[in-house]
Design a protein around this motif. Structure first.
Motif, mmCIF file in Angstrom:
data_model
loop_
_atom_site.group_PDB
_atom_site.id
_atom_site.type_symbol
_atom_site.label_atom_id
_atom_site.label_comp_id
_atom_site.label_asym_id
_atom_site.label_seq_id
_atom_site.Cartn_x
_atom_site.Cartn_y
_atom_site.Cartn_z
ATOM 1 N N TYR A 143 0.837 -1.203 0.000
ATOM 2 C CA TYR A 143 0.000 0.000 0.000
ATOM 3 C C TYR A 143 0.874 1.257 0.000
ATOM 4 N N ILE A 144 1.882 1.290 0.869
ATOM 5 C CA ILE A 144 2.770 2.461 0.932
ATOM 6 C C ILE A 144 3.548 2.609 -0.369
ATOM 7 N N LEU A 147 1.231 3.822 -3.050
ATOM 8 C CA LEU A 147 0.887 5.203 -2.723
ATOM 9 C C LEU A 147 1.990 6.145 -3.182
ATOM 10 N N ALA A 148 3.240 5.748 -2.968
ATOM 11 C CA ALA A 148 4.360 6.578 -3.418
ATOM 12 C C ALA A 148 4.358 6.720 -4.933
ATOM 13 N N ILE A 151 1.556 9.157 -5.923
ATOM 14 C CA ILE A 151 1.935 10.546 -5.662
ATOM 15 C C ILE A 151 2.908 11.030 -6.733
ATOM 16 N N ILE A 201 1.498 5.160 9.437
ATOM 17 C CA ILE A 201 1.259 5.313 8.008
ATOM 18 C C ILE A 201 1.057 6.781 7.641
ATOM 19 N N LEU A 202 0.367 7.545 8.492
ATOM 20 C CA LEU A 202 0.093 8.947 8.180
ATOM 21 C C LEU A 202 1.378 9.758 8.063
ATOM 22 N N THR A 205 3.124 8.802 4.835
ATOM 23 C CA THR A 205 2.384 9.332 3.690
ATOM 24 C C THR A 205 2.664 10.813 3.495
ATOM 25 N N LEU A 208 6.088 11.367 2.031
ATOM 26 C CA LEU A 208 6.110 11.077 0.604
ATOM 27 C C LEU A 208 5.438 12.178 -0.204
ATOM 28 N N VAL A 209 4.366 12.755 0.347
ATOM 29 C CA VAL A 209 3.660 13.833 -0.357
ATOM 30 C C VAL A 209 4.566 15.046 -0.522
ATOM 31 N N GLU A 274 10.133 2.356 3.727
ATOM 32 C CA GLU A 274 9.232 1.992 4.828
ATOM 33 C C GLU A 274 9.888 0.981 5.760
#
Length: 340
Positions: A143-144, A147-148, A151, A201-202, A205, A208-209, A274
């Motif tokens: 998921y991470i 997600l990267a 983004i 996770i937050l 995230t 990464l953003v 991660e």
């Protein structure tokens, strides 16, 4: 008589039988750029093996937890630190209890575990099924990672494309922002978010953003700078195309190869990022599991209970190697210079 002195007579020639109806016939089926790229990708065994391994791990991480009757947080200290046990393979040394070296396993614990309780990856110090935790942790790490990549696609492509297309002062101002963000290490950003928020996770995230898209934006900017003065772009401008149409219909489609390859290499980097954060205690926190968190837990008792670290480390290695093999294959397949 030399060849120059030899006379050419009609009997030295043979008439070619040409069919005027077949003069426009195409001998081979025409292939689009993506069809040709996929054809070359299929010929790359390493890339196809990597793609198969990635699909298998993703699908199995979704299915595997349901194969166990235990939940992720089902604790029972009576079955703590049990070695792997697979039904029907109990006599094999490294797969079953009967044949495994259990010097690190409490004999009292072994006697108090029912024979029908099978733990394919063993159990952790709290008696939780390691099979479920490893595959749930794989889900979190994937998921991470994806997600990267997402983004990168959304922020990096948009930022780099706008910066390169408009150029001038807009490009200078946007690139100064990139240089400032690029000079801030990801670890510092993570620590700042941990001060404000809790590790998890937050925090990853948000880090990464803020900084994860910079590499993609630079690649897209370089690609569009090389393309925006080409003849087909000038012709489209002459015909009255808007800026949005030029970017979406002409420039971005011609940079998709670099974007796809960069995204493929971003995923294993995010998996390792991660895992590194979780290993040093700044990433996923208990009771949530990830591959990095499971490896960190298993590392503390590696000499006594090696199965706690071997399985999550093996899955992480398979994912990283597979994504790198796939990325190399995509780079070769999407590069016109690599055609043979």
């Amino acid at each position: 008589m030399s060849m120059s002195e030899r006379k050419l007579t009609p009997d030295l020639f043979r008439r070619a039988n040409l069919d005027a109806n077949k003069s426009e016939e195409i001998s081979k089926p025409s292939l689009s750029f993506w069809q040709d790229a996929f054809r070359r990708l299929r010929k790359n065994r390493g890339a196809m093996i990597g793609l198969f391994a990635i699909v298998f791990v993703i699908v199995f991480s979704l299915i595997a937890p349901s194969l166990s009757k235990y939940g992720m947080d089902d604790q029972e200290l009576m079955r703590a630190n049990l070695p792997p046990k697979i039904p029907g393979l109990e006599k094999i040394g490294f797969l079953g209890v009967d044949g495994v070296d259990i010097r690190g396993v409490d004999q009292y614990e072994m006697k108090n575990v029912a024979k029908d309780q099978n733990f394919w990856f063993g159990t952790d110090p709290l008696g939780r099924d390691q099979w479920v935790r490893v595959w749930k942790g794989t889900q979190i790490s994937l998921y991470i990672a994806f997600l990267a990549a997402t983004i990168d696609l959304i922020v990096g492509v948009a930022y780099g494309g706008i910066s390169a297309f408009y150029g001038g002062r807009v490009d200078n101002a946007m690139q100064r922002v990139v240089e400032v963000l690029y000079g801030i290490p990801n670890l510092v950003v993570i620590i700042l978010f941990i001060i404000i928020l809790d590790p998890g996770i937050l925090s990853i995230t948000l880090a990464l953003v803020i900084t994860g898209w910079i590499g993609m934006s630079r690649i897209v900017r370089a690609q569009i700078l090389a393309l925006k003065d080409r003849e087909f772009v000038l012709a489209s401008q002459t015909l009255g195309s808007t800026s949005g149409r030029l970017i979406t219909k002409h420039l971005l489609p011609n940079t998709l190869g670099a974007i796809i390859v960069t995204s493929t290499f971003t995923i294993p980097g995010a998996i390792f990022f991660e895992a590194f954060l979780s290993f040093i205690g700044l990433g996923i926190q208990p009771p949530t599991a990830s591959l990095g968190a499971l490896i960190a837990d298993g590392f503390r008792s590696l000499r006594i209970y090696p199965h706690l670290a071997i399985y999550p480390a093996s899955i992480m290695c398979i994912l990283m190697i597979s994504f790198n093999l796939l990325g190399d294959g995509l780079r070769d397949a999407l590069d016109p210079k690599m055609r043979r």
